[in-house]
Write a protein that holds these residues in place. Sequence first.
Motif, short mmCIF file in Angstrom:
data_model
loop_
_atom_site.label_atom_id
_atom_site.label_comp_id
_atom_site.label_asym_id
_atom_site.label_seq_id
_atom_site.Cartn_x
_atom_site.Cartn_y
_atom_site.Cartn_z
N ASN A 36 0.46 5.65 0.08
CA ASN A 36 -0.40 6.82 0.20
C ASN A 36 0.23 7.97 -0.56
O ASN A 36 1.34 8.39 -0.25
N LEU A 55 0.84 -1.19 0.00
CA LEU A 55 0.00 0.00 0.00
C LEU A 55 0.87 1.24 0.00
O LEU A 55 1.92 1.27 0.63
N ALA A 77 -8.57 0.82 2.82
CA ALA A 77 -7.56 0.39 1.85
C ALA A 77 -7.07 -1.03 2.16
O ALA A 77 -6.81 -1.81 1.24
N ARG A 131 -7.45 -3.69 -0.88
CA ARG A 131 -6.24 -4.06 -1.62
C ARG A 131 -6.31 -5.46 -2.20
O ARG A 131 -5.79 -5.70 -3.28
N TRP A 190 -5.03 6.22 -1.16
CA TRP A 190 -4.28 4.96 -1.05
C TRP A 190 -4.25 4.22 -2.38
O TRP A 190 -5.24 4.18 -3.12
N LEU A 219 -6.98 2.90 -4.99
CA LEU A 219 -8.09 2.25 -4.29
C LEU A 219 -9.23 3.23 -4.04
O LEU A 219 -10.27 2.86 -3.50
#
Length: 69
Positions: A8, A6, A45, A49, A13, A37
């Motif tokens: 940001n 992940l 998120a 994911r 995200w 996302l």
Amino acid sequence: MAVDNLKNIDGTWYVRVAIPKDVRSAFGNRTEFIKSLKTGRKSEALVLRTKDLRIPRHPDTQPTNIRTL
């Protein structure tokens, strides 16, 4: 829990997925695929994911295992 796949960026995200070497040419030789996302909440998120990992496939490639980063 690791969230290495992940990322940001500016409050949104994104999920990152490694592209295997054998199919990179179909993706312009990119080493990873990044998809938004469309959420600013980390908790959301984490759920999205795995649900949102529909990787576009080139029509000439065979299905392959994709691993998350």
